[in-house]
Design a protein around this motif. Structure first.
Motif, short mmCIF file in Angstrom:
data_model
loop_
_atom_site.label_atom_id
_atom_site.label_comp_id
_atom_site.label_asym_id
_atom_site.label_seq_id
_atom_site.Cartn_x
_atom_site.Cartn_y
_atom_site.Cartn_z
N LYS A 17 0.58 112.68 129.83
CA LYS A 17 2.58 112.27 129.21
C LYS A 17 2.76 112.57 129.84
CE LYS A 17 -0.19 111.13 124.44
NZ LYS A 17 0.32 111.20 123.21
N ILE A 18 2.96 113.55 130.19
CA ILE A 18 4.53 113.92 130.64
C ILE A 18 4.54 113.52 132.49
CG2 ILE A 18 5.26 116.20 132.08
CD1 ILE A 18 4.09 117.83 129.52
N VAL A 19 3.40 113.42 133.11
CA VAL A 19 3.43 112.91 134.53
C VAL A 19 3.98 111.79 134.05
CG1 VAL A 19 2.14 113.02 135.95
CG2 VAL A 19 1.31 114.99 135.41
N ALA A 20 3.54 110.72 133.58
CA ALA A 20 3.11 109.60 133.46
C ALA A 20 5.17 109.31 133.26
CB ALA A 20 2.93 108.55 132.43
N SER B 209 -10.87 112.52 133.46
CA SER B 209 -12.63 112.92 132.69
C SER B 209 -11.81 113.32 131.54
CB SER B 209 -13.56 113.20 134.51
OG SER B 209 -12.92 114.41 135.04
N ASN B 210 -11.01 114.49 131.45
CA ASN B 210 -10.40 115.60 130.43
C ASN B 210 -10.10 114.68 129.92
OD1 ASN B 210 -10.72 117.58 128.65
ND2 ASN B 210 -10.40 118.99 130.75
N ASN B 211 -10.26 114.80 128.46
CA ASN B 211 -10.19 114.12 126.83
C ASN B 211 -9.34 115.11 126.53
OD1 ASN B 211 -11.03 111.34 127.96
ND2 ASN B 211 -12.84 111.78 127.08
N SER B 212 -9.52 116.58 126.53
CA SER B 212 -8.75 117.85 125.81
C SER B 212 -7.23 117.32 125.19
CB SER B 212 -9.05 118.66 126.61
OG SER B 212 -8.72 118.94 127.68
N TYR B 213 -6.74 117.53 124.42
CA TYR B 213 -5.04 117.52 123.88
C TYR B 213 -4.75 118.24 125.14
CZ TYR B 213 -7.02 116.61 119.52
OH TYR B 213 -7.49 114.90 118.55
N PRO B 214 -4.74 119.68 125.37
CA PRO B 214 -3.26 119.67 126.60
C PRO B 214 -3.83 118.40 127.77
CG PRO B 214 -5.06 121.51 125.64
CD PRO B 214 -5.53 120.23 125.44
N ALA B 215 -5.37 118.27 128.34
CA ALA B 215 -4.77 116.87 129.01
C ALA B 215 -4.17 116.06 129.38
CB ALA B 215 -6.64 117.65 129.86
N LEU B 216 -4.25 115.87 128.34
CA LEU B 216 -3.41 114.79 127.37
C LEU B 216 -2.10 114.50 127.43
CD1 LEU B 216 -6.42 113.31 124.88
CD2 LEU B 216 -6.06 112.30 126.64
N ASP B 217 -1.96 115.90 126.93
CA ASP B 217 -0.68 116.27 126.53
C ASP B 217 0.08 116.46 128.10
OD1 ASP B 217 -0.66 115.78 124.15
OD2 ASP B 217 -0.91 118.31 124.54
N TRP B 218 -0.07 116.61 129.21
CA TRP B 218 -0.10 117.01 130.52
C TRP B 218 0.11 115.06 131.37
CZ3 TRP B 218 2.76 119.57 133.73
CH2 TRP B 218 2.16 119.42 135.38
N ILE C 290 12.64 110.59 137.02
CA ILE C 290 12.32 111.56 137.67
C ILE C 290 11.96 112.67 138.66
CG2 ILE C 290 12.72 113.83 136.57
CD1 ILE C 290 13.43 112.70 134.24
N GLY C 291 10.93 112.21 139.22
CA GLY C 291 10.10 112.50 139.99
C GLY C 291 11.12 111.65 141.64
#
Length: 438
Positions: free
Chosen positions: A15-18, A4-13, A25-26
């Motif tokens: 992408k990393i999780v995806a 629900s958070n559309n901030s850039y740090p959240a989007l980056d995170w 890797i996980g």
């Protein structure tokens, strides 16, 4: 929340999780963690828990052994004290004070020995009947010392040997010797004659005879010979007649002879019969002989052996024929009782205490050692209990950690199985291996 958070740090995170999940890797890291938990972490935790449990068992066993040994040493200490007749509070003082009871124990033994008169008479008649009776005047010496104690009591060895009463002077000397021994002081290396290092004979270095000359003054300085009172007498000395060598002493003093007798009496002869080691052993031998006789006699009078015994003693005195097995048993019981008292642990310790001061120290040290060992065992038991409580705390902490680690590993196994199932069109996936044994 992150979706629900559309901030850039959240989007980056995201992408990393995806990317972390897409590339697998996980999944690989989770599998590695699962293997490490199964092969190392859980195994190490189980080993540690098992070690704690083993230590607890060993410490409980040691604690039980320490307490058992402490009880054993304590019981030995109390049992020995009871046998000797002391409480064990002040051991050495009680052992020395115990000697005061020895005369009373001697009196009890003598009183018991008086009851042996019937047993002795029976044994004497038995031996006399079976011995060679060709010489009617022959007197058999049967258990002589025991007979003497029955008749005379616990007298001195001197009285037993000589048949005479102990001289009064010897009794005084014996008492003085005991008194001196109790008051003896540590000996010094030299005799102290006074304050000076030399003996003072007076002011002069020579003996003063009343004249400065070197000759003895006989009352006549001009004469060099002894004056016998008659210068005209012949050279032969007149003794007034013949010498009478028949000399008699009237009302002579015999104290010297008595002193010589007293000097001749040894310290061992001044002891009583029960005090003297040699005579005491003789009495024990006599009692043992009498005990063995009555034991054998009871065996002979029982069963078929009694028929042979009756035929053998047809000509025996009535005392031997009419004495029943019950009476024999009663006489044997008296002998057994006296012998057990005389050879008891308490009496043996008393004899040794009286004859050796060093034995008192050794016995006191032995009793103290038992007491000390009991205390050491209790201290070791306490130390073991404290250490056991510490291990129990560590085990209490380790067991929940192990349980939590197993739970987390099971959850990780389920998540990996679910992720693999998604990748293979929701097919069922079961991870096999040691993980199912934890």
């Amino acid at each position: 929340m992150m979706k629900s958070n559309n901030s850039y740090p959240a989007l980056d995170w995201q992408k990393i999780v995806a990317s972390y999940e897409t590339d697998g890797i996980g999944l690989a890291e989770a599998a590695d963690m699962l293997i490490r938990n199964v092969n190392y972490e859980i195994a190490a935790s189980k080993k540690q828990v098992k070690k704690y449990q083993q230590q607890l068992n060993d410490l409980q066993r040691k604690e039980s052994e320490y307490e058992s040994n402490a009880t054993m040493f304590r019981n030995k200490f109390l049992q020995t004290c009871k046998l000797i007749g002391i409480e064990g509070t002040d051991i050495k003082a009680e052992l020395i004070a115990l000697l005061c009871t020895l005369p009373e124990l001697y009196d009890d033994l003598v009183t018991d020995c008086k009851q042996l008169r019937e047993a002795y008479d029976f044994y004497h008649a038995f031996v006399t009947f079976l011995s060679d009776s060709s010489d009617e005047n022959k007197q058999l010496e049967i258990l002589p010392l025991l007979k003497y104690i029955i008749n005379q009591g616990n007298i001195t060895v001197y009285e037993w040997k000589t048949g005479q009463a102990l001289p009064e002077e010897a009794m005084k000397k014996a008492a003085e010797k005991i008194l001196k021994q109790s008051e003896v002081e540590p000996a010094t290396d030299s005799i102290d004659f006074g304050d000076s290092n030399t003996i003072d004979f007076g002011d002069s270095q020579a003996i003063d005879f009343g004249d400065n000359t070197n000759e003895i003054d006989f009352g006549d300085n001009n004469a060099n010979e002894i004056d016998f009172g008659d210068n005209n007498a012949n050279d032969v000395i007149d003794y007034g007649g013949e010498i009478n060598f028949d000399i008699s002493v009237e009302n002579g003093n015999t104290d010297t002879n008595e002193q010589d007798k007293n000097i001749a009496i040894s310290d061992e002869d001044l002891m009583t019969i029960l005090d003297n080691i040699q005579t005491r052993n003789y009495i024990i031998d006599d009692l043992t002989e009498l005990q063995g006789f009555f034991k054998q006699r009871m065996n002979e009078m029982s069963g078929e052996a009694n028929i042979v015994s009756v035929n053998q003693f047809q000509d025996a005195p009535r005392q031997l024929q009419l004495t029943s097995t019950k009476e024999i048993s009663s006489m044997k019981s008296i002998v057994d009782d006296i012998l057990s008292k005389l050879t008891s642990v308490k009496m043996q310790h008393l004899f040794l205490i009286k004859t050796s001061e060093r034995y008192v120290d050794r016995l006191a040290e032995s009793l103290k050692q038992k007491q000390s060992l009991a205390d050491k065992m209790l201290e070791s038991s306490k130390s073991s209990r404290d250490y056991r409580e510490k291990i129990a705390e560590q085990l209490t902490e380790a067991e929940p950690k192990l349980s939590n680690l197993i739970t987390k590993t099971k959850e990780l196994q389920a998540e990996i199985s679910a992720e693999l199932s998604k990748r293979y069109q929701n097919r069922p996936v079961n991870i096999m291996g040691e993980i199912n044994l934890i």
